[in-house]
Each structure stands twice: as C-alpha cells, then as structure tokens.
Scaffold this active site. Sequence first.
Site, PDB file in Angstrom:
ATOM      1  N   LYS A   5      19.201 -10.264  30.293  1.00 11.86           N
ATOM      2  CA  LYS A   5      19.667  -9.580  29.348  1.00 11.86           C
ATOM      3  C   LYS A   5      19.103  -9.265  27.975  1.00 11.86           C
ATOM      4  O   LYS A   5      18.331  -9.946  27.337  1.00 11.86           O
ATOM      5  CB  LYS A   5      20.500 -11.011  28.039  1.00 11.86           C
ATOM      6  CG  LYS A   5      21.542 -11.138  27.541  1.00 11.86           C
ATOM      7  CD  LYS A   5      22.759 -12.029  27.083  1.00 11.86           C
ATOM      8  CE  LYS A   5      23.499 -11.567  26.296  1.00 11.86           C
ATOM      9  NZ  LYS A   5      24.685 -10.427  26.157  1.00 11.86           N
TER      10      LYS A   5
HETATM   11  N1  PPE Z   1      28.369  -9.102  31.177  1.00 11.43           N
HETATM   12  C1  PPE Z   1      26.941  -8.116  29.706  1.00 11.43           C
HETATM   13  C2  PPE Z   1      26.228  -7.005  30.020  1.00 11.43           C
HETATM   14  C3  PPE Z   1      27.906  -9.217  28.349  1.00 11.43           C
HETATM   15  O1  PPE Z   1      26.977  -7.951  27.735  1.00 11.43           O
HETATM   16  C4  PPE Z   1      28.228 -10.117  28.507  1.00 11.43           C
HETATM   17  C5  PPE Z   1      28.151 -11.065  26.845  1.00 11.43           C
HETATM   18  C6  PPE Z   1      28.538 -11.047  29.714  1.00 11.43           C
HETATM   19  C7  PPE Z   1      28.690  -9.651  31.315  1.00 11.43           C
HETATM   20  C8  PPE Z   1      29.249 -11.860  29.519  1.00 11.43           C
HETATM   21  O2  PPE Z   1      27.808 -13.329  29.773  1.00 11.43           O
HETATM   22  P1  PPE Z   1      28.423 -14.393  28.769  1.00 11.43           P
HETATM   23  O3  PPE Z   1      28.150 -14.122  27.601  1.00 11.43           O
HETATM   24  O4  PPE Z   1      27.221 -15.572  29.058  1.00 11.43           O
HETATM   25  O5  PPE Z   1      29.239 -14.847  30.039  1.00 11.43           O
HETATM   26  N2  PPE Z   1      27.691 -10.265  26.212  1.00 11.43           N
HETATM   27  C9  PPE Z   1      27.876 -11.160  25.065  1.00 11.43           C
HETATM   28  C10 PPE Z   1      27.752  -9.233  23.622  1.00 11.43           C
HETATM   29  C11 PPE Z   1      28.090  -9.075  23.435  1.00 11.43           C
HETATM   30  C12 PPE Z   1      27.939  -8.076  22.027  1.00 11.43           C
HETATM   31  O6  PPE Z   1      28.762  -7.147  21.575  1.00 11.43           O
HETATM   32  O7  PPE Z   1      27.056  -8.153  21.731  1.00 11.43           O
HETATM   33  C13 PPE Z   1      29.168 -12.044  24.336  1.00 11.43           C
HETATM   34  O8  PPE Z   1      28.992 -12.284  24.843  1.00 11.43           O
HETATM   35  O9  PPE Z   1      28.083 -12.339  23.237  1.00 11.43           O
END
Ligand code: PPE
Length: 305
Positions: free
Chosen positions: A159
């Site tokens: 990330k």
């Molecule tokens: N894919 C991506 C690309 C992503 O950014 C997130 C979270 C996820 C999957 C889901 O991951 P998880 O939160 O572990 O379930 N995106 C974060 C950032 C959003 C933002 O605008 O900044 C979030 O959901 O916090």
Amino acid sequence: MPITPTPKIWMNGDLVDWADAKVHVLTHTLHYGMGVFEGIRAYETADGPAVFRLTEHIERLHRSARILGMPMPYSVDELITATKQTVASTGLGSCYVRPIAYFGYGEMGLNTIPCSVDVSIACWPWGAYLGDDAVEKGIRLKTSSWTRHDHNTMPPAAKTVGNYVNSSLAKVEALRAGYDEAVMLAPNGLVAECSGENLFVARHGTLLTPPLSAGALEGITQSTVMTIARDLGFEAQTDNLARSDLYIADEAFVVGTAAEVSSVNSVDDREIPCPGPMTRAIAETYSDAVRGRIERYRHWCETVD
Ligand code: PPE
C-alpha cells in the site's frame, strides 16, 4: 472529502498539535512517492472506542515497507500503542486513522538508502465513503481506461503512496463520466479491484473476489468479509474474474476500510440486482462486527484505553 481537524497527530514518537504536524517541501516522498500508508477505522463499541483489526493493518504497513526496502523505525507493537494513543487523544468514539511512513527531509535523488524514515499517525472523523445509502441504493461502476499496475511495475501488494496515482487517475475519470467508482483491470485483462476497494461478485450462490496475484491489495475488509460470509453459510473464495463476469453477476459489492460494504447496482451500465440478499446480510453483519456487537468477532475490535 474535507478533513475535520482533531487535537493531536502522532509524529515520530510525539503527539503534536494538529496545526504543527508539518513537513518540509523537500520531503523525499512528496517528490518520489516512496511511502507506505494504512487506512483504518475506529468504531464506538460498548467497551469504548476500538480500532478494527488494528494489528493486521500495522502488520500490513510493515509488509508494505519491506516490499519497498524501507527500514521501519518503529515495531508493530510500538505503532499499535501509538495508534491507540492517537485515537484516545481525539476524544472521538469513531474516526478514520491514517498511519504513514515516508522518506523524510535531508536527501534528494532516487537513492533512498541514505534517507531517514519518518512516521506519523493522524485521525479524523470520516463518514460514509461512497455515500450514506451505498448499501441500499448501490454504486455505479465503470471499467477504467487505466490499467492496474503489474507486479513488476509498482507492487500492488504494497500500500504505497505512489500506487495511488493509478487509483486517482481511475477514480477521477469515473467520477467525471458520472459513475461512482472505477473497476481496474490488470495488464492481462482480468479484474483486479476498484480504485480504493476490493470487489466481490456472487454467481450461483458463491462469492468470488480476485486474488493478490490479479493485482488486488490483500484487503483486510476482504478477509473479514470472507470470514463473515462463510460463517453465514455462504461459499466464498478468491478467483480470477473477467470483465464479463461482472456483467452477469447475481450480486456485486465493494469492500474496504473506508467504503465498508457497499452494493454495486451496475457495471458499465449493465444492471445488477441490488442490494442482493447476500450483500445485505454481509453488510449488516459487518456493521455489527466492527462495533463489537458480535461475540465471535469481538477480538477484531482492539480497544483504545
Ligand atoms: N484496494 C485498494 C486499492 C485500496 O486502496 C483499499 C483500501 C482496499 C483495496 C481495501 O483494503 P482494506 O481497507 O484493507 O480492506 N483503501 C483505503 C484508502 C481509501 C482512501 O481514499 O484513501 C481505505 O479504505 O481506507
């Protein structure tokens, strides 16, 4: 979405006033994108504010740093303590939490080996990411013209700050075209994920979500939803999905810390029944689980005091 300030931000071991949490304009990561971050939510529970799956998020932060070859100056335990301290300092019952580790001020150029690593943790109140009625009404997805990174371009498993150039390009394109969110396809044409969420579809009673190898982030909500789905008696597995699998889905939804569980009502204007019964059951259970209302998931809620 606008930010509402909270009293303190944790920076390199100290809680500093929100207004003083500043970096220099020559901060390395601001120029080159080599940073790692997390998005976490704290929810009000009967035992006070609790950070949902905090340990897993901090462990992923550490894994992201390892992928970048970034030495983390704080252990997982230290960052867990720091996060709890920061959340407690806000006085809020629920909030969004954003830890970030970045190469700091003092070196320029692409060589990160001599760079210092700085870490900060900020919290602020953040409402529904995809709209208040995202479960009932659902969101409109559009396949992006932007391709998701492949593993040898920008590692999607990490990330990283830089990865989100790709996500933002896709998100803004989708919004400008009148949709709510973008579906990102991997270079091989298979579905990876959305710009800020993992994606699930239901076909013939089974839930399917693309794996890490397809370019998806190893989502913590994705893993939570797999567990919840199986506990509800649904079959759930990671599997590759083609774009056409989305068009003929019986149900579809996106999941993420910020987005929680949000129904999808169409992909590229092909309508999908919304909200489907599996989606609704999972969204309701997720909403109770994060608030510590379900005993078997209570260990996911890491209280702050
Ligand atoms: N894919 C991506 C690309 C992503 O950014 C997130 C979270 C996820 C999957 C889901 O991951 P998880 O939160 O572990 O379930 N995106 C974060 C950032 C959003 C933002 O605008 O900044 C979030 O959901 O916090």
